[in-house]
Motif scaffolding. Structure first.
Motif, mmCIF file in Angstrom:
data_model
loop_
_atom_site.group_PDB
_atom_site.id
_atom_site.type_symbol
_atom_site.label_atom_id
_atom_site.label_comp_id
_atom_site.label_asym_id
_atom_site.label_seq_id
_atom_site.Cartn_x
_atom_site.Cartn_y
_atom_site.Cartn_z
ATOM 1 N N GLY A 59 51.846 -49.843 -50.339
ATOM 2 C CA GLY A 59 53.292 -49.884 -50.489
ATOM 3 C C GLY A 59 53.770 -51.007 -51.378
ATOM 4 O O GLY A 59 54.941 -51.074 -51.715
ATOM 5 N N LEU A 60 52.890 -51.900 -51.737
ATOM 6 C CA LEU A 60 53.285 -53.029 -52.585
ATOM 7 C C LEU A 60 52.568 -53.009 -53.928
ATOM 8 O O LEU A 60 53.172 -52.983 -54.982
ATOM 9 N N GLY A 61 51.253 -53.034 -53.856
ATOM 10 C CA GLY A 61 50.458 -53.197 -55.074
ATOM 11 C C GLY A 61 50.240 -51.885 -55.817
ATOM 12 O O GLY A 61 51.026 -50.946 -55.706
ATOM 13 N N GLU A 62 49.151 -51.843 -56.581
ATOM 14 C CA GLU A 62 48.802 -50.647 -57.337
ATOM 15 C C GLU A 62 48.294 -49.570 -56.390
ATOM 16 O O GLU A 62 47.540 -49.860 -55.458
ATOM 17 N N ALA A 63 48.701 -48.326 -56.620
ATOM 18 C CA ALA A 63 48.145 -47.223 -55.854
ATOM 19 C C ALA A 63 46.845 -46.782 -56.533
ATOM 20 O O ALA A 63 46.777 -46.683 -57.753
ATOM 21 N N ARG A 64 45.816 -46.566 -55.708
ATOM 22 C CA ARG A 64 44.507 -46.207 -56.261
ATOM 23 C C ARG A 64 44.201 -44.769 -55.875
ATOM 24 O O ARG A 64 44.237 -44.431 -54.682
ATOM 25 N N THR B 100 48.815 -61.567 -52.514
ATOM 26 C CA THR B 100 47.983 -60.790 -53.444
ATOM 27 C C THR B 100 48.830 -59.854 -54.303
ATOM 28 O O THR B 100 48.466 -59.562 -55.443
ATOM 29 N N ALA B 101 49.983 -59.411 -53.771
ATOM 30 C CA ALA B 101 50.844 -58.546 -54.576
ATOM 31 C C ALA B 101 51.721 -59.362 -55.520
ATOM 32 O O ALA B 101 52.541 -58.805 -56.245
ATOM 33 N N GLY B 102 51.561 -60.694 -55.487
ATOM 34 C CA GLY B 102 52.324 -61.546 -56.397
ATOM 35 C C GLY B 102 53.794 -61.646 -56.050
ATOM 36 O O GLY B 102 54.636 -61.871 -56.919
ATOM 37 N N LEU B 103 54.124 -61.485 -54.762
ATOM 38 C CA LEU B 103 55.539 -61.500 -54.377
ATOM 39 C C LEU B 103 56.003 -62.861 -53.860
ATOM 40 O O LEU B 103 57.194 -63.086 -53.710
ATOM 41 N N PHE B 104 55.057 -63.753 -53.565
ATOM 42 C CA PHE B 104 55.430 -65.104 -53.138
ATOM 43 C C PHE B 104 55.170 -66.077 -54.276
ATOM 44 O O PHE B 104 54.185 -65.954 -55.012
ATOM 45 N N GLU B 105 56.055 -67.046 -54.388
ATOM 46 C CA GLU B 105 55.934 -68.073 -55.430
ATOM 47 C C GLU B 105 54.894 -69.113 -55.002
ATOM 48 O O GLU B 105 54.847 -69.526 -53.842
ATOM 49 N N ASP B 106 54.073 -69.515 -55.957
ATOM 50 C CA ASP B 106 53.117 -70.596 -55.726
ATOM 51 C C ASP B 106 53.898 -71.908 -55.624
ATOM 52 O O ASP B 106 54.588 -72.303 -56.571
ATOM 53 N N VAL B 107 53.831 -72.577 -54.469
ATOM 54 C CA VAL B 107 54.574 -73.832 -54.314
ATOM 55 C C VAL B 107 53.624 -75.019 -54.184
ATOM 56 O O VAL B 107 53.928 -76.008 -53.530
ATOM 57 N N SER B 108 52.461 -74.917 -54.833
ATOM 58 C CA SER B 108 51.493 -76.015 -54.779
ATOM 59 C C SER B 108 52.106 -77.307 -55.295
ATOM 60 O O SER B 108 51.732 -78.400 -54.855
ATOM 61 N N ASP B 109 53.062 -77.182 -56.241
ATOM 62 C CA ASP B 109 53.696 -78.391 -56.779
ATOM 63 C C ASP B 109 54.419 -79.182 -55.687
ATOM 64 O O ASP B 109 54.398 -80.397 -55.675
ATOM 65 N N LEU B 110 55.041 -78.440 -54.731
ATOM 66 C CA LEU B 110 55.702 -79.139 -53.625
ATOM 67 C C LEU B 110 54.685 -79.880 -52.775
ATOM 68 O O LEU B 110 54.905 -81.012 -52.352
ATOM 69 N N ALA B 126 46.670 -73.555 -43.266
ATOM 70 C CA ALA B 126 47.289 -72.289 -42.886
ATOM 71 C C ALA B 126 48.183 -71.743 -43.992
ATOM 72 O O ALA B 126 48.499 -70.559 -44.008
ATOM 73 N N MET B 127 48.587 -72.623 -44.924
ATOM 74 C CA MET B 127 49.471 -72.183 -46.004
ATOM 75 C C MET B 127 48.708 -71.910 -47.290
ATOM 76 O O MET B 127 49.302 -71.577 -48.307
ATOM 77 N N THR B 128 47.383 -72.108 -47.255
ATOM 78 C CA THR B 128 46.590 -72.025 -48.477
ATOM 79 C C THR B 128 45.863 -70.701 -48.587
ATOM 80 O O THR B 128 45.184 -70.274 -47.652
ATOM 81 N N ILE B 129 46.028 -70.038 -49.728
ATOM 82 C CA ILE B 129 45.224 -68.864 -50.076
ATOM 83 C C ILE B 129 44.795 -69.057 -51.522
ATOM 84 O O ILE B 129 45.630 -69.415 -52.363
ATOM 85 N N ASP B 130 43.526 -68.851 -51.801
ATOM 86 C CA ASP B 130 42.983 -69.059 -53.159
ATOM 87 C C ASP B 130 43.240 -70.470 -53.679
ATOM 88 O O ASP B 130 43.530 -70.657 -54.857
ATOM 89 N N GLY B 131 43.204 -71.458 -52.792
ATOM 90 C CA GLY B 131 43.374 -72.837 -53.239
ATOM 91 C C GLY B 131 44.795 -73.232 -53.589
ATOM 92 O O GLY B 131 45.035 -74.333 -54.070
ATOM 93 N N THR B 305 57.199 -70.032 -41.109
ATOM 94 C CA THR B 305 57.252 -70.630 -42.438
ATOM 95 C C THR B 305 58.439 -70.163 -43.284
ATOM 96 O O THR B 305 59.061 -69.148 -42.989
ATOM 97 N N PHE B 306 58.706 -70.931 -44.337
ATOM 98 C CA PHE B 306 59.665 -70.548 -45.376
ATOM 99 C C PHE B 306 58.922 -70.301 -46.678
ATOM 100 O O PHE B 306 57.983 -71.043 -47.014
ATOM 101 N N HIS B 307 59.334 -69.276 -47.411
ATOM 102 C CA HIS B 307 58.691 -68.960 -48.688
ATOM 103 C C HIS B 307 59.738 -68.739 -49.759
ATOM 104 O O HIS B 307 60.891 -68.386 -49.460
ATOM 105 N N ILE B 308 59.316 -68.907 -51.012
ATOM 106 C CA ILE B 308 60.171 -68.545 -52.143
ATOM 107 C C ILE B 308 59.589 -67.277 -52.747
ATOM 108 O O ILE B 308 58.461 -67.290 -53.226
ATOM 109 N N PRO B 309 60.328 -66.169 -52.716
ATOM 110 C CA PRO B 309 59.818 -64.954 -53.361
ATOM 111 C C PRO B 309 59.682 -65.171 -54.866
ATOM 112 O O PRO B 309 60.475 -65.913 -55.448
ATOM 113 N N SER B 310 58.706 -64.524 -55.469
ATOM 114 C CA SER B 310 58.520 -64.747 -56.907
ATOM 115 C C SER B 310 59.674 -64.171 -57.706
ATOM 116 O O SER B 310 59.917 -64.559 -58.841
#
Lengths: 308, 419
Positions: A59-64, B100-110, B126-131, B305-310
């Motif tokens: 529902g979010l990413g690419e559909a495969r 992973t869908a790129g919908l959250f903003e990377d806030v590593s700078d904060l 708990a807030m870290t994914i992919d470093g 948590t609070f997030h900033i959408p991309s």
């Protein structure tokens, strides 16, 4: 209403295209809004669901595209099998609403003081929301505090945990669903009984029919339209069963009360789901099952129309 | 109350004026979406946002509060279609789909700013994914066993420190005609709490996380050992009967009426227990006892948590809002007993003087050397969690089905982790 306008000589060009084709076009004009909405809100989503069911999509990413992958997985999915069986149970036992409704309607179809009040009371469960029905029955079934076990206790039967026992839970929910559905069928039959021809009853009586014979050979055949509608709404209602399950057991205990519509919701739209493709595949299966009944209903309606 | 918050706002205004001297004044719109729909958290959040607005008069803040359950499905729509500038959510695996869908903003700078890096270090994992970090936490709360102190005293029991004590206590409670633990497993996640603790105490935090990450099979003997411990409790009748019929709230009356002696739950259970009439003399808390002395104690402490959408429009203002939310004073204020009644994230914030918050804070900061987990359905991938929690409920009702359940979970795991 005639398409030939006698004031104009034949073959004249002053007649507009619409005037010439009025008889053929007008029905379609009347139908156009309905067809448009039906196509947009029914046909198109059905098509989309079928397409999505061939994809792996969150529902979010690419559909495969995975072809029949979702259906292959369904074949091997225990939860899907449980849902299918439960749907079958719903279909079978929900039909009890029809004789139940007929019986109550016959019982209430008399002239007694206050009969309207009794009718209203019997009709009441259909008026209240399914959510409320679900809650009321949940409390009724509660293993310790519930009324059901209170009553069973009086006759010395042990406590049963209807909604917590995987082998009983579905039947418990169906019983709850039968309450409003029976009321619905009852109303249909009450209206049908109003239309029963008193002359035929008179004639039957002269021929010595009474009791069961009168009911079976004279009354019930005349109630055929009501029975047909009751059958349609009950079948559709059984296949659509969702809210009672959601309220009473949330699909549990451990998923044993799921039906296809609930399982579809769980997989595609609930908190931990979002497997749109898999959910769509379940929806397509449910649609195919419904299609069997819908086709039958349409066929018998068509037969009826043609017979006139 | 009013006086203290006003003075706090003034103090904060002063500090931001000094700190932000070089920084441009925030302008434009700031859209904030909240899932804090219950009355008390809602009021807390709205007041905090009001205070923030007072600091930035030129910023036009628009707050939308969505029902907590509805929010869980709506977030997918609004993040893709019409993203706000700030949105609430949960830590750990629960944010993975959006990261992973790129919908959250990377806030590593904060998180690189010393103020945040130092004070929020405990929740960085708990807030870290992919470093990278994808949001900031604003509150968390401990899990543990809440029990009826008066019943324990009546039976001459004390808080158990080991599994054996836990079981022997339990036997005494059962002999007195009560259940040891109340639980309502209708919505499944409560069973996840029991599995978290039993598994972390039997096999340790690292094993628990390896299982969450799909590196261990469910049919592994170590997982079986966890279930064997659980089964001991089930077989002795430790849990209330028919728990599959009740929600967690519906399981509270067993404890209030004294039919069950304890409840493994998050700190949010304290408020309804107090409202139901239990006083602090009757109600107490202990850390889940040691089962395997060789593994370090680890705890569940879910973080919100609070997030900033991309897709946010005003990311600058959103970042400033996140800084504000995690600052020590705001953390102290919003988490106090009158507001959220939970634990502040910022290490420099102070914990409200409440018996349970104090105990919880002490436990999490000094007695959970093994690590702090989020919670079953936040640490495990959503699909795995759904399937597993259903299996856990089935196990609690029909323990004999264990083999069947574990095989099923392995099968699901194969597909979930293969992605």
């Amino acid at each position: 209403m005639s398409s030939v306008d006698p004031t104009l000589p034949p073959g004249t060009t002053s007649r507009s295209w619409y005037k010439r084709n009025e008889i053929a076009v007008t029905p379609w004009l009347f139908l156009a809004p309905a067809i448009l909405f039906f196509a947009f809100y029914v046909i198109w989503p059905i098509y989309q669901s079928i397409v999505i069911s061939f994809y792996d999509w969150d529902g979010l990413g690419e559909a495969r595209f995975i072809g029949m992958g979702n259906y292959v997985e369904l074949m091997d999915d225990g939860a899907f099998e449980v849902s299918l069986w439960n749907n079958l149970k719903w279909l079978l036992f929900y039909l009890l609403a029809i004789p139940g409704g007929l019986f109550i309607a016959l019982f209430l179809n008399q002239t007694v003081t206050g009969i309207r009040l009794y009718k209203s009371l019997f009709f009441f469960p259909f008026v209240i929301s399914q959510v409320v029905v679900g809650l009321v029955f949940s409390w009724f079934y509660l293993p310790n505090e519930g009324l059901l076990n209170g009553m069973l206790g009086l006759v010395g039967l042990g406590p049963v945990n209807v909604l917590g026992d995987p082998s009983w839970a579905t039947y418990g929910i169906i019983a709850a669903g039968l309450w409003p559905q029976t009321a619905y069928c009852m109303i249909l039959y009450l209206t049908g009984l109003n239309a029963v021809d008193p002359e035929q009853i008179e004639a039957g009586r002269l021929d010595g029919a009474k009791g069961w014979k009168m009911l079976w050979y004279i009354i019930i055949p005349q109630l055929k339209p009501a029975t047909f509608i009751a059958f349609v709404v009950t079948i559709i209602g059984a296949l659509r069963s969702f809210d009672l399950i959601s309220i009473m057991t949330n699909g549990g205990p451990f998923g044993q009360t799921r039906v296809l519509s609930f399982y579809m919701f769980e997989k595609a739209l609930s908190e931990y789901g979002f497997r749109m493709g898999y959910g769509a595949a379940i929806a397509v299966v449910l649609f195919l099952i419904m299609l069997v009944f819908i086709a039958y209903f349409l066929w018998s309606m068509w037969k009826e129309e043609r017979g006139r | 109350m009013r006086f203290t918050t006003t003075s706090m706002a003034l103090a904060l205004a002063g500090s931001t004026m000094i700190a932000g001297a070089a920084q441009a004044e925030l302008t434009g719109d700031l859209k904030i979406f909240l899932d804090t729909s219950n009355p008390a958290p809602r009021a807390t959040m709205e007041k905090m946002i009001g205070d923030f607005a007072a600091l930035h008069p030129d910023l036009n803040i628009e707050t939308t509060v969505i029902d907590r359950e509805a929010y869980k499905t709506q977030i997918r729509n609004f993040l893709t279609a019409d993203a706000p500038d700030v949105a609430t959510w949960y830590a750990a695996n629960r944010m993975t789909p959006y990261v992973t869908a790129g919908l959250f903003e990377d806030v590593s700078d904060l998180w690189a700013e010393p103020e945040i890096a130092e004070n929020l270090a405990s929740t960085k994992g708990a807030m870290t994914i992919d470093g990278k970090q994808w949001g900031v936490p604003y509150t968390y709360y401990q899990w543990g066993i809440y029990y009826r102190k008066d019943i324990y005293e009546e039976l001459g029991l004390s808080e158990p420190a080991t599994f054996d004590e836990m079981k022997s206590n339990c036997q005494v409670i059962i002999d007195s005609g009560r259940a040891c633990y109340t639980i309502g497993s209708k919505f499944l996640w409560t069973a996840g709490g029991w599995f978290d603790y039993l598994n972390m105490r039997t096999n340790g935090f690292d094993f628990h996380m390896a299982l969450a990450a799909g590196e261990v099979k469910w049919t592994d003997d170590r997982v079986r050992a966890t279930f064997a411990n659980w089964r001991e409790l089930i077989d002795m009748g430790a849990f209330v009967e028919n728990h599959q019929n009740y929600s967690w709230q519906e399981a509270l009356p067993f404890m209030v009426k004294g039919e069950a002696a304890a409840y493994l739950m998050g700190n949010f259970a304290v408020a309804p227990l107090r409202e139901a009439g239990l006083t602090d003399d009757q109600l107490d808390f202990y850390q889940f006892p040691v089962i395997n002395p060789d593994v370090a104690l680890a705890e569940d402490a879910p973080t919100d948590t609070f997030h900033i959408p991309s897709g946010a429009q005003n990311k600058e203002a959103a970042r400033e809002f996140l800084r504000y939310v995690v600052s020590a004073d705001v953390q102290t204020e919003i988490n106090n007993g009158a507001n959220l009644g939970q634990l502040p994230i910022n290490a420099s914030a102070s914990v409200d003087d409440d018996k349970f918050l104090n105990e919880g804070f002490a436990m999490l900061s000094s007695n959970s050397p093994g690590g702090v987990a989020q919670f079953f359905d936040r640490d495990y991938p959503a699909e795995m969690a759904a399937e597993a929690m259903q299996g856990l409920q089935e196990f609690m009702v029909i323990p004999d089905n264990l083999d069947d359940i574990l095989n099923r979970l392995d099968k699901v795991a194969e597909r979930v982790y293969a992605k």
